[in-house]
Design a protein around this motif. Structure first.
Motif, PDB file in Angstrom:
ATOM      1  N   TRP A  96      36.592  12.431 -42.457  1.00  0.00           N
ATOM      2  CA  TRP A  96      37.086  11.915 -43.431  1.00  0.00           C
ATOM      3  C   TRP A  96      36.896  12.438 -44.760  1.00  0.00           C
ATOM      4  N   ASP A 102      38.210   8.029 -48.821  1.00  0.00           N
ATOM      5  CA  ASP A 102      38.226   6.866 -47.587  1.00  0.00           C
ATOM      6  C   ASP A 102      39.498   7.324 -46.640  1.00  0.00           C
ATOM      7  N   LYS A 146      46.188   7.533 -44.220  1.00  0.00           N
ATOM      8  CA  LYS A 146      45.727   6.733 -43.747  1.00  0.00           C
ATOM      9  C   LYS A 146      44.410   6.457 -43.716  1.00  0.00           C
ATOM     10  N   GLY A 147      43.635   5.278 -43.805  1.00  0.00           N
ATOM     11  CA  GLY A 147      42.023   5.030 -43.273  1.00  0.00           C
ATOM     12  C   GLY A 147      41.808   4.037 -42.623  1.00  0.00           C
ATOM     13  N   TYR A 148      40.679   3.343 -42.217  1.00  0.00           N
ATOM     14  CA  TYR A 148      40.582   3.455 -41.216  1.00  0.00           C
ATOM     15  C   TYR A 148      41.163   2.333 -40.690  1.00  0.00           C
ATOM     16  N   ASN A 149      41.610   1.202 -41.311  1.00  0.00           N
ATOM     17  CA  ASN A 149      42.788   0.007 -40.749  1.00  0.00           C
ATOM     18  C   ASN A 149      44.096   0.352 -39.778  1.00  0.00           C
ATOM     19  N   GLN A 150      44.223   1.508 -39.514  1.00  0.00           N
ATOM     20  CA  GLN A 150      45.151   1.862 -38.904  1.00  0.00           C
ATOM     21  C   GLN A 150      44.257   1.136 -37.444  1.00  0.00           C
ATOM     22  N   GLU A 157      42.887  -1.268 -37.064  1.00  0.00           N
ATOM     23  CA  GLU A 157      42.304  -2.661 -36.593  1.00  0.00           C
ATOM     24  C   GLU A 157      43.437  -3.286 -35.864  1.00  0.00           C
ATOM     25  N   GLU A 158      43.423  -3.995 -34.906  1.00  0.00           N
ATOM     26  CA  GLU A 158      44.842  -4.563 -34.547  1.00  0.00           C
ATOM     27  C   GLU A 158      45.300  -5.563 -35.421  1.00  0.00           C
ATOM     28  N   LYS A 159      46.047  -5.638 -35.562  1.00  0.00           N
ATOM     29  CA  LYS A 159      47.755  -6.061 -35.441  1.00  0.00           C
ATOM     30  C   LYS A 159      47.877  -7.906 -34.999  1.00  0.00           C
ATOM     31  N   ASP A 160      48.218  -7.797 -36.197  1.00  0.00           N
ATOM     32  CA  ASP A 160      48.148 -10.171 -35.629  1.00  0.00           C
ATOM     33  C   ASP A 160      49.367  -9.648 -34.866  1.00  0.00           C
TER      34      ASP A 160
END
Length: 145
Positions: free
Chosen positions: A84, A88, A123-127, A129-132
């Motif tokens: 990290w 971020d 990329k950040g942590y959002n990679q 996260e579950e996609k809708d």
């Protein structure tokens, strides 16, 4: 007889740590590797603790031994390390100076989590996260006459 007693005494005093060390060494170069996210709390001079957060690949056998609390000392080799940054975002540890591998003491692990998806540098942590997911379509119904 004294010689045997001394050997048994030495093995009992050193035994657990030596067994852990040998087990850790055997698994360092295991070809089956898994992606993990790990936090290491490393003691520094003056009694301070420095925390490090890394993604990397480690031996699957070593991960299982650590997660099952079967081993508590020795070394852990991480390859393809990512870290990290202050921005971020995740960055590759490998550069002109470093090979992308790190070795830490197992005793310094604060947490280690198995991850399913290799992290992408930049990329950040959002990679993670579950996609809708698209809404499920209605089940097929046969036409009635």
């Amino acid at each position: 007889m004294k010689f045997i007693f001394l050997i048994l005494l030495m093995l009992s005093v050193l035994g657990c740590n030596q067994i852990d060390e040998v087990s850790a060494l055997k698994s360092l170069n295991d070809s089956k590797r898994v992606w993990v996210f790990a936090q290491f709390n490393v003691p520094e001079e003056g009694g301070e603790i420095e925390s490090y957060y890394y993604y990397g690949k480690i031996s699957k056998a070593l991960y299982e031994s650590i997660s099952n609390n079967e081993i508590g000392s020795g070394f852990i080799l991480m390859s393809q390390v990512k870290y990290w940054g202050n921005d971020d975002l995740i960055h590759d540890y490998e550069n002109k100076e470093t090979s992308g591998e790190l070795v830490f003491r197992i005793e310094h692990i604060a947490t280690v989590n198995l991850i399913n998806t290799p992290p992408v540098a930049g990329k950040g942590y959002n990679q993670f996260e579950e996609k809708d997911l698209p809404p499920e379509s209605e089940p097929f119904q046969a036409a009635s006459s």
